[in-house]
Design a protein around this motif. Sequence first.
Motif, PDB file in Angstrom:
ATOM      1  N   UNK A  37       0.725  -1.349  -0.027  1.00  0.00           N
ATOM      2  CA  UNK A  37       0.121   0.112   0.000  1.00  0.00           C
ATOM      3  C   UNK A  37       0.860   1.261  -0.081  1.00  0.00           C
ATOM      4  N   UNK A  38       0.530   2.167  -0.907  1.00  0.00           N
ATOM      5  CA  UNK A  38       1.418   3.413  -0.985  1.00  0.00           C
ATOM      6  C   UNK A  38       0.463   4.647  -0.916  1.00  0.00           C
ATOM      7  N   UNK A  39       0.770   5.676  -0.454  1.00  0.00           N
ATOM      8  CA  UNK A  39      -0.011   6.607  -0.156  1.00  0.00           C
ATOM      9  C   UNK A  39       0.459   8.150  -0.382  1.00  0.00           C
ATOM     10  N   UNK A  40      -0.046   9.050  -0.760  1.00  0.00           N
ATOM     11  CA  UNK A  40       0.731  10.524  -0.718  1.00  0.00           C
ATOM     12  C   UNK A  40      -0.155  11.463  -1.556  1.00  0.00           C
ATOM     13  N   UNK A  41       0.774  12.387  -1.767  1.00  0.00           N
ATOM     14  CA  UNK A  41       0.367  13.679  -2.344  1.00  0.00           C
ATOM     15  C   UNK A  41       0.499  13.734  -3.884  1.00  0.00           C
ATOM     16  N   UNK A  42      -0.635  13.519  -4.540  1.00  0.00           N
ATOM     17  CA  UNK A  42      -0.356  13.215  -6.137  1.00  0.00           C
ATOM     18  C   UNK A  42       0.455  14.891  -6.751  1.00  0.00           C
ATOM     19  N   UNK A  43       0.246  15.888  -6.202  1.00  0.00           N
ATOM     20  CA  UNK A  43       0.602  17.096  -6.517  1.00  0.00           C
ATOM     21  C   UNK A  43       1.804  17.509  -6.294  1.00  0.00           C
ATOM     22  N   UNK A  44       2.573  16.285  -5.589  1.00  0.00           N
ATOM     23  CA  UNK A  44       3.903  16.649  -5.161  1.00  0.00           C
ATOM     24  C   UNK A  44       4.670  15.491  -6.069  1.00  0.00           C
ATOM     25  N   UNK A  45       5.385  16.202  -7.021  1.00  0.00           N
ATOM     26  CA  UNK A  45       6.254  15.272  -7.995  1.00  0.00           C
ATOM     27  C   UNK A  45       7.308  14.256  -7.459  1.00  0.00           C
ATOM     28  N   UNK A  46       7.690  14.658  -6.215  1.00  0.00           N
ATOM     29  CA  UNK A  46       8.587  13.711  -5.587  1.00  0.00           C
ATOM     30  C   UNK A  46       7.831  12.598  -4.835  1.00  0.00           C
ATOM     31  N   UNK A  47       6.666  12.650  -4.696  1.00  0.00           N
ATOM     32  CA  UNK A  47       6.068  11.636  -3.733  1.00  0.00           C
ATOM     33  C   UNK A  47       6.117  10.250  -4.461  1.00  0.00           C
ATOM     34  N   UNK A  48       5.715   9.306  -3.388  1.00  0.00           N
ATOM     35  CA  UNK A  48       5.770   7.799  -3.885  1.00  0.00           C
ATOM     36  C   UNK A  48       4.892   7.544  -4.885  1.00  0.00           C
ATOM     37  N   UNK A  49       3.592   8.191  -4.588  1.00  0.00           N
ATOM     38  CA  UNK A  49       2.500   7.886  -5.523  1.00  0.00           C
ATOM     39  C   UNK A  49       2.828   8.649  -6.810  1.00  0.00           C
ATOM     40  N   UNK A  50       3.303   9.631  -6.643  1.00  0.00           N
ATOM     41  CA  UNK A  50       3.882  10.300  -8.349  1.00  0.00           C
ATOM     42  C   UNK A  50       4.628   9.274  -9.087  1.00  0.00           C
ATOM     43  N   UNK A  51       5.523   8.813  -8.144  1.00  0.00           N
ATOM     44  CA  UNK A  51       6.663   7.887  -8.849  1.00  0.00           C
ATOM     45  C   UNK A  51       5.995   6.872  -9.460  1.00  0.00           C
ATOM     46  N   UNK A  52       5.054   6.125  -8.407  1.00  0.00           N
ATOM     47  CA  UNK A  52       4.299   4.876  -9.126  1.00  0.00           C
ATOM     48  C   UNK A  52       3.427   5.330 -10.340  1.00  0.00           C
ATOM     49  N   UNK A  53       2.750   6.317 -10.382  1.00  0.00           N
ATOM     50  CA  UNK A  53       1.748   6.713 -11.690  1.00  0.00           C
ATOM     51  C   UNK A  53       2.514   6.897 -12.769  1.00  0.00           C
ATOM     52  N   UNK A  54       3.757   7.340 -12.483  1.00  0.00           N
ATOM     53  CA  UNK A  54       4.698   7.561 -13.601  1.00  0.00           C
ATOM     54  C   UNK A  54       5.402   6.475 -14.220  1.00  0.00           C
ATOM     55  N   UNK A  55       5.966   5.692 -13.351  1.00  0.00           N
ATOM     56  CA  UNK A  55       6.834   4.517 -13.752  1.00  0.00           C
ATOM     57  C   UNK A  55       6.201   3.247 -13.787  1.00  0.00           C
ATOM     58  N   UNK A  56       5.152   2.979 -13.051  1.00  0.00           N
ATOM     59  CA  UNK A  56       4.787   1.715 -12.855  1.00  0.00           C
ATOM     60  C   UNK A  56       3.805   1.272 -13.747  1.00  0.00           C
ATOM     61  N   UNK A  57       3.257   0.115 -13.977  1.00  0.00           N
ATOM     62  CA  UNK A  57       2.210  -0.467 -14.791  1.00  0.00           C
ATOM     63  C   UNK A  57       0.666  -0.275 -14.014  1.00  0.00           C
ATOM     64  N   UNK A  58       0.462   0.860 -14.125  1.00  0.00           N
ATOM     65  CA  UNK A  58      -0.966   1.228 -13.164  1.00  0.00           C
ATOM     66  C   UNK A  58      -2.114   0.598 -14.185  1.00  0.00           C
ATOM     67  N   UNK A  59      -3.021  -0.416 -13.899  1.00  0.00           N
ATOM     68  CA  UNK A  59      -3.595  -0.718 -15.042  1.00  0.00           C
ATOM     69  C   UNK A  59      -5.044  -0.165 -14.804  1.00  0.00           C
ATOM     70  N   UNK A  60      -5.645  -0.054 -13.459  1.00  0.00           N
ATOM     71  CA  UNK A  60      -6.708   0.280 -13.402  1.00  0.00           C
ATOM     72  C   UNK A  60      -7.153   1.303 -12.136  1.00  0.00           C
TER      73      UNK A  60
END
Lengths: 220, 314
Positions: free
Chosen positions: B273-296
């Motif tokens: 589970x990962x949680x954070x601020x999407x408006x912060x480009x340095x946050x974990x969730x920003x990294x995940x949405x940018x780099x990982x295979x987010x499918x749904x």
Amino acid sequence: MDPRPTRPGNSKSSRTNLWLGGLTVGFLGLAGLFLAGTRSPRPARADIPPVDKKFLETTPWRQTYADLVKAKEDLSDYDCYGCHEKNKPPPIRFDDKGKIIIPKEHANIVMGHGSHDRNDLCYNCHNEQNLETLQVRDGRQVKFDNIPLLCGSCHGPTLRDWDAGAHGRTSGFWDRKLGEAQRLSCANCHNPHSPRIPPREPAPGPHTLHETTPPAQPGH
Amino acid sequence: MSAPPTPPDPTSDAAMTRRSFLRGTAAFGGLTALAASLAPLRELSDFSSTEQFLQKYYKEMTPSDMAKVIARIEREVQHQYGVRPHVRDLKPMDGVEFVYCLNLTRCIGCRKCVHACVAENNQSRNPEIQYIRVLKMPHGSMDVEKGDHNYKDAQVPDKGFFYMPVQCQQCKNPPCVKVCPVNATWQEKDGITVIDYDWCIGCRYCEAACPYFARRFNFTKPEIPKDRLNPEMAYLGNRPRKMGVMEKCHFCIQRTRAGKYPACLEVCPVGARKFGNILDPESEVSHILREKRVFIQLKEEMGTSPRFYYYFDK
């Protein structure tokens, strides 16, 4: 006795009295019913035992070398030259099937690293020149409290994710301006000799208000 | 001089006639019945007061109104549970929009998140209210109808299955908010859809509107053991609910708006589970949405646009 004159239509007034009396009895009966209703026990519900507190634990599964140092715990496991001789790398022996033989002094180690457990050469990670350190295959020496560097030398994408916070456990503050976040290291979750996370017991599932038998397993 | 014998006073006890006796009895009986019929209200009185009844709408409350409300809640909780809580009204932070990411490759279905959530958010233990459902799904399908949340395996994960925890998706376009007839639920600017438990009328429209089965209704008075009450509370978050109101996951408002991670994330033994601020480009969730295979986003076709993303490692 009654100074008032008896009124005509006495039969009518006695009928009213009869009505009033009847209503009184009726209301009292209802009152009794209501009161009994509020006192009666609530409808029986299946007893749900409180969940075992072990399922609420947030402490990591394992302690790393760094944790042991911090907690001032017994570090004799890491005192390699208490038994081994310096400058004399212990030999690695294999059985007929090519499976590594774990010496009985290290019987607590279960090897299961890599596909088909083939990453079983101790000196892939341990440093034969100095058993108190680890080594990356390119020759860099790594201390026991800095293992992400070692693990990441093979598991590159995972290290990249870990660095970005996408792999591994985090706790504390997501907002680094308000507080610190605690990151766990590789060995807090993975046993380096057998890194796959072992199966475990799940916490109890949901109970419905009117406990029934769970629906049959969906067909698949 | 002797007083003449006075006629008996018709209002005195001595003048009790059959008629007045019957009248009195009838009146007494009627009042008793009325009192008894109001008796069920006594149960309510534990947790509602005139103060609460006259309370203003959340968005119209001034800070001093809110201070009074918080004092009332603290008093009521202490009365009921014997624990002095710390209730806060935490406002959304500027420049923060929360996003949750869940790694389906990692989740092992141990359900620890479910119970950490219950412990953190003071849900009723009996009847049981849980915000998270963990679906056990056969490999090769994303059809939630094939999921089973009642799995009773001795060990998880089971071969051939993956596990998908489902909770409130904090939609950008939340159907539950649209159907609420009294505006007791709304979306805050940090993306959390909240409920004012004092404004909710319990019509359950939102429960029907939610495609994720994220909302729960308190059919009875919630039961929480006194020793398991979490005293760190928020007005829109985990303060104890009463009978007849809705509740749901609010991303642990009492933690996340104070900068902390949610309880389900901290307890997850595999870091799925990962949680954070999407408006912060340095946050974990920003990294995940940018780099990982987010499918749904779950049930993407509903157009709800969840802030809860499922992703894979490989």
